[in-house]
Motif scaffolding. Structure first.
Motif, PDB file in Angstrom:
ATOM      1  N   CYS A   1      -9.204 -31.732 -25.920  1.00  0.00           N
ATOM      2  CA  CYS A   1     -10.194 -32.775 -26.213  1.00  0.00           C
ATOM      3  C   CYS A   1     -10.961 -32.454 -27.493  1.00  0.00           C
ATOM      4  N   LEU A   2     -11.348 -31.198 -27.634  1.00  0.00           N
ATOM      5  CA  LEU A   2     -12.135 -30.792 -28.798  1.00  0.00           C
ATOM      6  C   LEU A   2     -11.354 -30.980 -30.095  1.00  0.00           C
ATOM      7  N   VAL A   3     -10.097 -30.547 -30.097  1.00  0.00           N
ATOM      8  CA  VAL A   3      -9.270 -30.698 -31.300  1.00  0.00           C
ATOM      9  C   VAL A   3      -9.062 -32.173 -31.642  1.00  0.00           C
ATOM     10  N   GLY A   4      -8.693 -32.966 -30.634  1.00  0.00           N
ATOM     11  CA  GLY A   4      -8.474 -34.389 -30.869  1.00  0.00           C
ATOM     12  C   GLY A   4      -9.735 -35.094 -31.332  1.00  0.00           C
ATOM     13  N   LEU A   5     -10.862 -34.720 -30.742  1.00  0.00           N
ATOM     14  CA  LEU A   5     -12.131 -35.361 -31.069  1.00  0.00           C
ATOM     15  C   LEU A   5     -12.541 -35.088 -32.504  1.00  0.00           C
ATOM     16  N   LEU A   6     -12.442 -33.827 -32.929  1.00  0.00           N
ATOM     17  CA  LEU A   6     -12.860 -33.464 -34.278  1.00  0.00           C
ATOM     18  C   LEU A   6     -11.996 -34.146 -35.338  1.00  0.00           C
ATOM     19  N   LEU A   7     -10.708 -34.277 -35.070  1.00  0.00           N
ATOM     20  CA  LEU A   7      -9.810 -34.914 -36.039  1.00  0.00           C
ATOM     21  C   LEU A   7      -9.988 -36.431 -36.067  1.00  0.00           C
ATOM     22  N   PHE A   8     -10.053 -37.033 -34.878  1.00  0.00           N
ATOM     23  CA  PHE A   8     -10.064 -38.497 -34.806  1.00  0.00           C
ATOM     24  C   PHE A   8     -11.386 -39.099 -35.263  1.00  0.00           C
ATOM     25  N   THR A   9     -12.508 -38.480 -34.902  1.00  0.00           N
ATOM     26  CA  THR A   9     -13.793 -39.072 -35.251  1.00  0.00           C
ATOM     27  C   THR A   9     -14.045 -39.064 -36.758  1.00  0.00           C
ATOM     28  N   ARG A  10     -13.476 -38.111 -37.465  1.00  0.00           N
ATOM     29  CA  ARG A  10     -13.611 -38.112 -38.927  1.00  0.00           C
ATOM     30  C   ARG A  10     -12.932 -39.352 -39.509  1.00  0.00           C
ATOM     31  N   LEU A  11     -11.754 -39.677 -38.974  1.00  0.00           N
ATOM     32  CA  LEU A  11     -11.050 -40.877 -39.425  1.00  0.00           C
ATOM     33  C   LEU A  11     -11.841 -42.129 -39.058  1.00  0.00           C
ATOM     34  N   LEU A  12     -12.334 -42.168 -37.821  1.00  0.00           N
ATOM     35  CA  LEU A  12     -13.059 -43.350 -37.362  1.00  0.00           C
ATOM     36  C   LEU A  12     -14.355 -43.545 -38.137  1.00  0.00           C
ATOM     37  N   SER A  13     -15.062 -42.447 -38.430  1.00  0.00           N
ATOM     38  CA  SER A  13     -16.291 -42.535 -39.209  1.00  0.00           C
ATOM     39  C   SER A  13     -16.013 -43.084 -40.607  1.00  0.00           C
ATOM     40  N   TRP A  14     -14.917 -42.639 -41.196  1.00  0.00           N
ATOM     41  CA  TRP A  14     -14.538 -43.139 -42.524  1.00  0.00           C
ATOM     42  C   TRP A  14     -14.204 -44.627 -42.480  1.00  0.00           C
TER      43      TRP A  14
END
Length: 311
Positions: free
Chosen positions: A209-222
């Protein structure tokens, strides 16, 4: 940045509790709750701020500066609320899904319906791209809800990957991480691990969850920064498409035996309340269901009125 008051922190904790309760239900996303309570973009931005710069800040300015660089207090209080729900409400939600499924789904149907309207209202300009994106999001989410659950082998790798995939869905309004776990055949394993406090399994899942969250939220924030209207149109479409999953009245067409030897629904079809009575012999609880849908809609409108909708 002003230090939040105890009241604000308590309200944030309660929002986390609501997010955790929603994430337990296959078909409802904690991201939906985050959006209607006004913390969605803060949540995405805070998680997205965690990265290499956090480590640089840690060594250059110390742990306090690093903590504040990604809004650590916000994430800590919110996560405390989420975990409170996961560890205290999992048994209750499991019971309601079994014994009072129609009423539970009715409440969440109303919640997601008004949430789709709520998110759509944040789109400042409707053009052809926004309309097409909304339609595409709705079709994608609808298609996901029609996929029959499968059963994959339970091992550390599948636990890690399941966490990585499911957490991305949990952040997206309308796409349920719990439902993704259900499709992967991992939902019962995770709920069982929570009930049994299986620290090893939960640790592996949380790492994913932590790995997926850190990667995905950066994309979503952008995406929210660069393509705000299109991203919101996509999220609105996700919510609309997910209504197929949370429709309260369903006929089970086929079942499967899960890893615990229990017969669980595999293929279901939505039916009208009067058809539900005929095909299942169960009371559709129409009056109570409509009341709960209306209550969910009223709840979101009250949250908006209280000013918690600045997402």
């Amino acid at each position: 940045m002003e230090k939040p008051s105890k009241r604000e922190l308590f309200l944030l904790y309660l929002k986390g509790v609501a997010m955790g309760a929603a994430d337990i239900v296959p078909g409802v996303s904690g991201g939906t709750i985050a959006f209607i309570t006004g913390i969605y973009q803060t949540l995405v931005g805070s998680i997205g701020a965690i990265g290499p710069k956090t480590v640089q800040t840690l060594f250059r300015d110390g742990p306090v500066a690093a903590w504040h660089s990604f809004n650590g207090n916000f994430l800590f209080v919110l996560m405390a609320g989420i975990l409170t729900s996961v560890f205290t409400l999992s048994k209750l939600i499991s019971y309601l899904l079994t014994e009072q499924a129609v009423l539970l789904w009715s409440f969440f149907f109303g919640l997601i319906l008004i949430s789709a309207v709520h998110v759509g209202r944040h789109i400042t300009e409707w053009r052809v791209p926004e309309v097409l994106t909304l339609a595409g999001g709705a079709l994608l989410a609808f298609g996901i809800t029609t996929i029959a659950p499968t059963e994959i082998a339970l091992n550390p790798i599948t636990l890690f990957l399941s966490g990585s995939i499911a957490i991305c869905a949990m952040v997206l309004p309308g796409i349920s991480g719990s439902f993704i776990l259900l499709l992967l055949g991992m939902y019962a394993h995770i709920i069982g691990a929570v009930k049994a406090l299986d620290v090893v399994s939960l640790g592996i899942f949380a790492s994913g969850c932590l790995v997926g969250l850190l990667l995905f939220t950066r994309l979503l924030s952008w995406l929210l920064t660069q393509f705000h209207n299109l991203t919101l149109a996509l999220l609105t479409g996700f919510m609309i498409g997910s209504l197929n999953k949370v429709w309260p009245w369903k006929q089970t067409l086929s079942t499967r035996i899960n890893s615990h030897g229990e017969a669980v629904p595999m293929d279901q079809a939505n039916v009208l309340p009067d058809q539900f009575l005929m095909v299942t012999g169960q009371d559709p609880h129409l009056v109570y269901s409509l009341f709960l849908m209306a209550a969910a809609i009223a709840l979101v409108l009250v949250v908006e009125r209280l000013g918690g909708s600045k997402s």
